[in-house]
Enzyme design. Structure first.
Site, mmCIF file in Angstrom:
data_model
loop_
_atom_site.group_PDB
_atom_site.id
_atom_site.type_symbol
_atom_site.label_atom_id
_atom_site.label_comp_id
_atom_site.label_asym_id
_atom_site.label_seq_id
_atom_site.Cartn_x
_atom_site.Cartn_y
_atom_site.Cartn_z
ATOM 1 N N LYS A 87 -2.530 4.216 4.173
ATOM 2 C CA LYS A 87 -1.080 4.299 4.387
ATOM 3 C C LYS A 87 -0.590 3.381 5.502
ATOM 4 O O LYS A 87 0.540 2.916 5.479
ATOM 5 C CB LYS A 87 -0.667 5.733 4.672
ATOM 6 C CG LYS A 87 -0.778 6.617 3.441
ATOM 7 C CD LYS A 87 0.205 7.756 3.477
ATOM 8 C CE LYS A 87 0.250 8.471 2.137
ATOM 9 N NZ LYS A 87 -0.998 9.207 1.845
ATOM 10 N N GLU A 109 9.378 10.488 5.441
ATOM 11 C CA GLU A 109 9.098 11.831 4.947
ATOM 12 C C GLU A 109 7.590 11.978 4.946
ATOM 13 O O GLU A 109 6.851 11.006 4.881
ATOM 14 C CB GLU A 109 9.626 11.996 3.527
ATOM 15 C CG GLU A 109 8.705 11.427 2.433
ATOM 16 C CD GLU A 109 8.471 9.930 2.482
ATOM 17 O OE1 GLU A 109 9.372 9.210 2.992
ATOM 18 O OE2 GLU A 109 7.404 9.464 2.034
ATOM 19 N N SER A 379 -9.637 6.038 -0.579
ATOM 20 C CA SER A 379 -8.331 5.838 0.068
ATOM 21 C C SER A 379 -8.260 6.366 1.498
ATOM 22 O O SER A 379 -7.472 5.883 2.297
ATOM 23 C CB SER A 379 -7.237 6.486 -0.778
ATOM 24 O OG SER A 379 -7.532 7.855 -1.013
#
Ligand SMILES: *Cc1c(COP(=O)(O)O)cnc(C)c1O
Length: 405
Positions: A87, A109, A379
């Site tokens: 991310k 968010e 990930s």
């Protein structure tokens, strides 16, 4: 300046109130100009190396490959990126755009808190104000990440509307953005939302696929037969897929959250449950959405918060329809098993999201030949999931003991 395509086939688009259109147009222009600006790319690449720790390694999973007895398995190690997941790539890219636009504030968010932590991190790095919207239900179950965000200087605003989870947090972040659009950027965390977000997020995650492709050619001397990634909103998957989408021989597999099983109705398999996953519009984009008969957003369930969302990025909807990629699911139990298998065989504690991709590897590798190769995008790392896993495994062990007695 010609801008980017707004749609992926019939998916994507811009389903937003008119007040947001200027902001989306500004964002698109700024992104296109930054993307073509060597100075922007040089700064992005420099921070990717010096702050995020890129390129992340490609690891040969020798013992897992031997245990499964089929294809050779390679892991793209996004778990080793700063803050523990992919991310940060997108968060840092967008934060540099914010600077370029002359804005000073970001809203974000978060569900599990991972995107909130990545946003708070880049805000601290670049001196931006950061407000993170989070449902009160998620705040309660993700306490360590809430504390992390606060330590990093972000304000965490509890959201009490609706189901008090991610989709409601997104609504609030958009509301804030509409109100404060002059100085505020909405830092969207996945390949979702209105155009240009899905394209921007894919591009800021595309180094995953670019690096992995180079590393495969360099270390293994060939491309993988199959690339596997988990799909929440779809950003880590689209990032790794983008490196191979033009290589026709490479099969692309996305793994959704099967929750308690498709038949139970408790899952987040947008492509995997034709009774509920249908084309609809949510959060500014047209895509596959889990919905009830009236078109209301269905409740979802997954052991991993990062995959627990009713919609999926519009580019995945197109890749699914045109069969360039295939989508399957792994249940909570399969993901939990895969989590433990990777811990034991490779000494790597994966995120529960990533464990869904590993679960598909466990199913698929034994059916493949030993000279075939699977690339799996790992990930994120599992530190954030230890409480969940301890609870679940603890229960399993108690149950085992009871059966033995
Ligand atoms: C958020 C998250 C995901 C899911 O998001 P995508 O946009 O689908 O990649 C997957 N893995 C980890 C570790 C995450 O934090």
């Amino acid at each position: 300046m010609t801008l980017l395509p707004t749609k992926f086939g019939i998916y994507g688009g811009q389903f937003v109130p008119e007040t947001l259109m200027p902001a989306l147009i500004e964002l698109e222009r700024e992104f296109v100009s930054a993307h073509n600006d060597p100075a922007f790319n040089a700064e992005f690449d420099k921070l990717m190396a010096s702050f995020v720790g890129r390129p992340t390694p490609l690891t040969y999973a020798k013992r897992l490959s031997e245990k499964l007895g089929g294809a050779q398995i390679y892991l793209k190690r996004e778990d080793l990126a700063h803050t523990g997941a992919h991310k940060i790539n997108n968060a840092l890219g967008q934060a540099l755009l914010v600077k370029r636009m002359g804005k000073r504030r970001i809203v974000a968010e978060t569900g599990a808190g991972q995107h909130g932590v990545a946003s708070a991190t880049v805000a601290a790095l670049l001196g931006l104000e950061c407000v993170v919207y989070m449902g009160v239900v998620d705040i309660a179950r993700q306490e360590p990440n809430v504390f992390r965000m606060k330590l990093l200087g972000a304000e965490v605003r509890p959201v009490t509307s609706g189901t008090q989870t991610l989709k409601d947090a997104i609504n609030e972040a958009i509301r804030d953005w509409v109100t404060n659009v002059g100085d505020t950027h909405y830092l969207l965390g996945s390949a979702l939302g209105p155009h240009p977000y899905p394209t921007i997020v894919r591009e800021f995650q595309s180094m995953i696929g670019r690096e992995a492709r180079e590393q495969m050619l360099r270390d293994v001397g060939r491309l993988p037969d199959t690339v596997i990634a988990c799909v929440g909103g779809g950003s880590n998957a689209i990032g790794v897929f983008s490196g191979f989408v033009n290589d026709e021989g490479v099969e692309l597999i996305g793994v959704e959250a099967g929750g308690s099983g498709i038949a139970s109705g408790k899952h987040a398999a947008r492509f995997g449950d034709p009774s509920k996953g249908r084309v609809g519009v949510i959060h500014g984009t047209r895509t596959y959405v889990l919905q009830d008969e009236d078109g209301q957003i269905a409740e979802t369930h997954s052991i991993s918060a990062g995959l627990d969302y009713a919609a999926v990025g519009p580019e995945h909807a197109m890749l699914c329809d045109n069969e360039r990629a295939f989508y399957t699911s792994a249940t909570d139990a399969e993901a939990l098993n895969a989590f433990q298998v990777l811990c034991h065989t490779e000494g790597i504690i994966p995120a529960l999201e990533s464990s869904h991709a590993v679960a598909e590897v466990i199913k698929r590798a034994p059916t493949m030949r030993k000279d075939q190769v699977i690339l799996v995008n790992l990930s994120g790392r599992g530190d954030k999931d230890l409480n969940t896993v301890i609870k679940e495994i603890g229960e399993l062990e108690t149950r085992d003991l009871e059966t033995r007695d």
